[in-house]
Motif scaffolding. Structure first.
Motif, PDB file in Angstrom:
ATOM      1  N   PRO A 137       0.602  -0.776   0.162  1.00  0.00           N
ATOM      2  CA  PRO A 137       0.048   0.243   0.386  1.00  0.00           C
ATOM      3  C   PRO A 137       0.868   1.244  -0.265  1.00  0.00           C
ATOM      4  O   PRO A 137       2.471   1.509   0.671  1.00  0.00           O
ATOM      5  N   LEU A 138      -0.038   2.066  -0.430  1.00  0.00           N
ATOM      6  CA  LEU A 138       0.786   3.433  -0.686  1.00  0.00           C
ATOM      7  C   LEU A 138       1.105   4.280   0.692  1.00  0.00           C
ATOM      8  O   LEU A 138       0.813   4.134   1.602  1.00  0.00           O
ATOM      9  N   PRO A 139       2.874   4.461   1.086  1.00  0.00           N
ATOM     10  CA  PRO A 139       2.633   5.371   2.403  1.00  0.00           C
ATOM     11  C   PRO A 139       1.555   7.065   2.504  1.00  0.00           C
ATOM     12  O   PRO A 139       1.807   7.817   1.490  1.00  0.00           O
ATOM     13  N   TYR A 140       1.241   6.712   3.511  1.00  0.00           N
ATOM     14  CA  TYR A 140       0.463   8.467   3.973  1.00  0.00           C
ATOM     15  C   TYR A 140       1.862   9.717   4.826  1.00  0.00           C
ATOM     16  O   TYR A 140       2.370   9.599   5.336  1.00  0.00           O
ATOM     17  N   LEU A 141       1.122  10.211   3.678  1.00  0.00           N
ATOM     18  CA  LEU A 141       1.396  11.488   3.920  1.00  0.00           C
ATOM     19  C   LEU A 141       0.957  12.881   4.565  1.00  0.00           C
ATOM     20  O   LEU A 141      -0.376  13.171   3.291  1.00  0.00           O
TER      21      LEU A 141
END
Length: 350
Positions: free
Chosen positions: A23-27
């Protein structure tokens, strides 16, 4: 379900192809900065200069692109001229340790091919006379040839012969230029690298550059035909492929064949020169020996005639002997017939 059951039998390297991506990292969202708002130019007019108090003549016209290039070129030329003047002040050809001994027996050989070696050049120029010293100029940093050389002959008449006949001669596919050494014989002479020289192949465009090979322009006789090969001067672009027919470039095989043909022609010329040299080196008979040589030739010719006469007599004698043998054989064949005739006559008489 059948496909799921089949995938479990796949090897691990193929099973990795079916794995889900991480999954894409949260920014966290970026904070907005408070920027000044947009406004017009009316509040900046107070910073402008008063046109009534400004002297615009000091600015001058704007420089165009062509003028800027011309200005930069002029600056580069001035820098090069200053550099040449500095080097020319320290240049003295009379003190060159690698120069030849006698400048009045030395020739300058220019437009040499970079593939021409010192032994090849010596072999080509020894046709005009013995060479005392040959110096091929090379780059002091890289050690590569620079395309010209200085040749010192042992005799002055050999130098004059090479000066007249070697100019425009083709060596390794390039027509050379032959001239006297001017650095130590002409006062105020400057070489090409210092802005002097006599070459005219790089003056400017095609309408200004020299287009012939050799020292002098091509000359024609009264009938319109070209001068002999020693005085023939062809256009320089012919040596560089200017007269080649249009079409696809030659392959490596064609170039190798052409080089082999050039080598064969050089070998044939070397053999012909060796033959001419051998003929010229043969001792000539003296005046008092020539009548004796003629008498010997006459005696030799009379001996040949006698031998021919003797050979003819021998042939005639052999032919006569053959005729005699043939006649004796005929007589032998006729004898039995004669004896039979006699026997028949005796029988009749009885």
């Amino acid at each position: 379900s059948s496909s799921f059951t089949m995938t479990k039998y796949l090897p691990p390297n193929l099973l990795r192809l079916f794995d889900a991506r991480p999954p894409l990292p949260y920014l966290p969202p970026s904070e907005k900065r408070n920027l000044p708002g947009y406004h017009g130019m009316s509040q900046c007019t107070a910073l402008f200069e008063d046109p009534n108090t400004v002297d615009y003549s000091k600015f001058g016209p704007a420089e165009t692109k062509e003028q800027r290039h011309a200005r930069k070129r002029k600056e580069r030329l001035e820098v090069e001229e200053a550099k040449i003047a500095d080097q020319l002040s320290t240049w003295d050809p009379q003190k060159d340790p690698s120069a030849t001994e006698d400048a009045y027996r030395t020739l300058f050989i220019g437009r040499l091919s970079y593939d021409t070696s010192e032994p090849k050049l010596r072999r080509e120029l020894e046709d005009y006379g013995p060479i005392k010293k040959l110096r091929m100029v090379t780059d002091t940093v890289k050690g590569k040839p620079r395309g010209y050389a200085f040749v010192e002959f042992e005799k002055e008449r050999d130098l004059l012969s090479a000066f007249k006949q070697a100019d425009g001669r083709k060596i390794d596919g390039r027509r050379i230029l032959v001239d006297v050494e001017r650095g130590r014989t002409v006062k105020g002479w400057r070489p090409r690298r210092f802005g002097g020289g006599l070459g005219g192949t790089r003056r400017g465009g095609e309408d200004m550059n020299q287009r012939w090979s050799g020292r002098d322009p091509p000359q024609t006789s009264q009938g319109g035909a070209d001068m002999p090969r020693s005085m023939d001067t062809r256009p320089a672009d012919r040596d560089r492929g200017g007269d080649r027919p249009r079409g696809p470039p030659p392959s490596d095989r064609d170039r190798d064949r052409e080089r082999e043909r050039e080598r064969e022609r050089d070998r044939d010329r070397d053999r012909e020169r060796e033959r001419e040299r051998d003929r010229s080196e043969r001792p000539r008979p003296r005046e008092d020996e020539r009548p004796r040589e003629r008498e010997r030739e006459r005696d030799h010719g009379s001996d040949r005639d006698r031998e021919r006469d003797r050979g003819g007599d021998r042939d005639r004698e052999r032919e006569r002997e053959r005729e005699r043998d043939r006649g004796s054989e005929r007589d032998r064949e006729r004898r039995p017939e004669r004896e039979r005739e006699r026997d028949r006559g005796d029988d009749r008489r009885r």
